[in-house]
Design a protein around this motif. Sequence first.
Motif, mmCIF file in Angstrom:
data_model
loop_
_atom_site.group_PDB
_atom_site.id
_atom_site.type_symbol
_atom_site.label_atom_id
_atom_site.label_comp_id
_atom_site.label_asym_id
_atom_site.label_seq_id
_atom_site.Cartn_x
_atom_site.Cartn_y
_atom_site.Cartn_z
ATOM 1 N N LYS A 19 -19.562 28.986 13.676
ATOM 2 C CA LYS A 19 -19.737 30.420 13.156
ATOM 3 C C LYS A 19 -21.315 30.876 13.471
ATOM 4 O O LYS A 19 -22.262 30.078 13.165
ATOM 5 C CB LYS A 19 -19.706 30.279 11.628
ATOM 6 N N GLU A 21 -24.519 32.292 13.291
ATOM 7 C CA GLU A 21 -25.582 32.815 12.131
ATOM 8 C C GLU A 21 -26.923 32.788 12.784
ATOM 9 O O GLU A 21 -27.764 33.213 11.968
ATOM 10 C CB GLU A 21 -25.309 32.139 10.706
ATOM 11 N N THR A 93 -18.861 37.066 15.403
ATOM 12 C CA THR A 93 -19.615 36.034 14.815
ATOM 13 C C THR A 93 -19.101 34.507 14.987
ATOM 14 O O THR A 93 -19.293 33.651 14.325
ATOM 15 C CB THR A 93 -19.831 36.212 13.442
#
Length: 217
Positions: A19, A21, A93
């Motif tokens: 993911k 981030e 993402t």
Amino acid sequence: MALYKTLIFQQTTKVLIWKIEESISNLREGISLSENSSTRLQSMKSELHQKGFLSIRHLLKEVGYSDFDLMYDEFGKPHLKDGKFISITHSYTFSGIIISEISPVGIDIEKQREKILKIAPKFTPFEEYKTIANADALVRKLTIVWGAKESLYKIYGKKKLLFLHHIFIEDFLFESTKTTGEIRYDGKVSQHAISFLEFEGFTCVFAFSASHSKNQI
């Protein structure tokens, strides 16, 4: 860093999902890039693509590889120098890799979007799904079908395959999280096992050669 999910099948095949981030500067930390990869990264105008590219290198690091272990053939298909099979994907993402010791593999991550309803007739016989009245369910189903076909396209690894005419996906139930698919091209047929999972509005689909997947998926 954000390793999101790891799936292991029979100790021979791994799926890793990241993911995204982090900032680009954070993603640059802890990895080394070949000269060719550095050039590719600098040529990317989209920050989203840069982050996807770098997060893939972190996934490689998670399983003991580096950017220097990765190479691409003339069709753009990735390979590992030690001979293991790999496939790569990233979407918005999330990014992902699948690595297998025993057979060619393919992986695709897609964001679930209504846009797929407009392009569906270009990649699948759309009438097969007209019985699905719920719009959200239809988007989910078509996204899985697209991801499955994309995964098989990556396994084949060459150009000329048409999603609508050469790649076929068996119908499935959401709760089964798996199906099968075939590539029919140039007088040959290859069968593949397909698994999928959904998370945070995204779909991840990955495929194996059917001959090696009976006890894996």
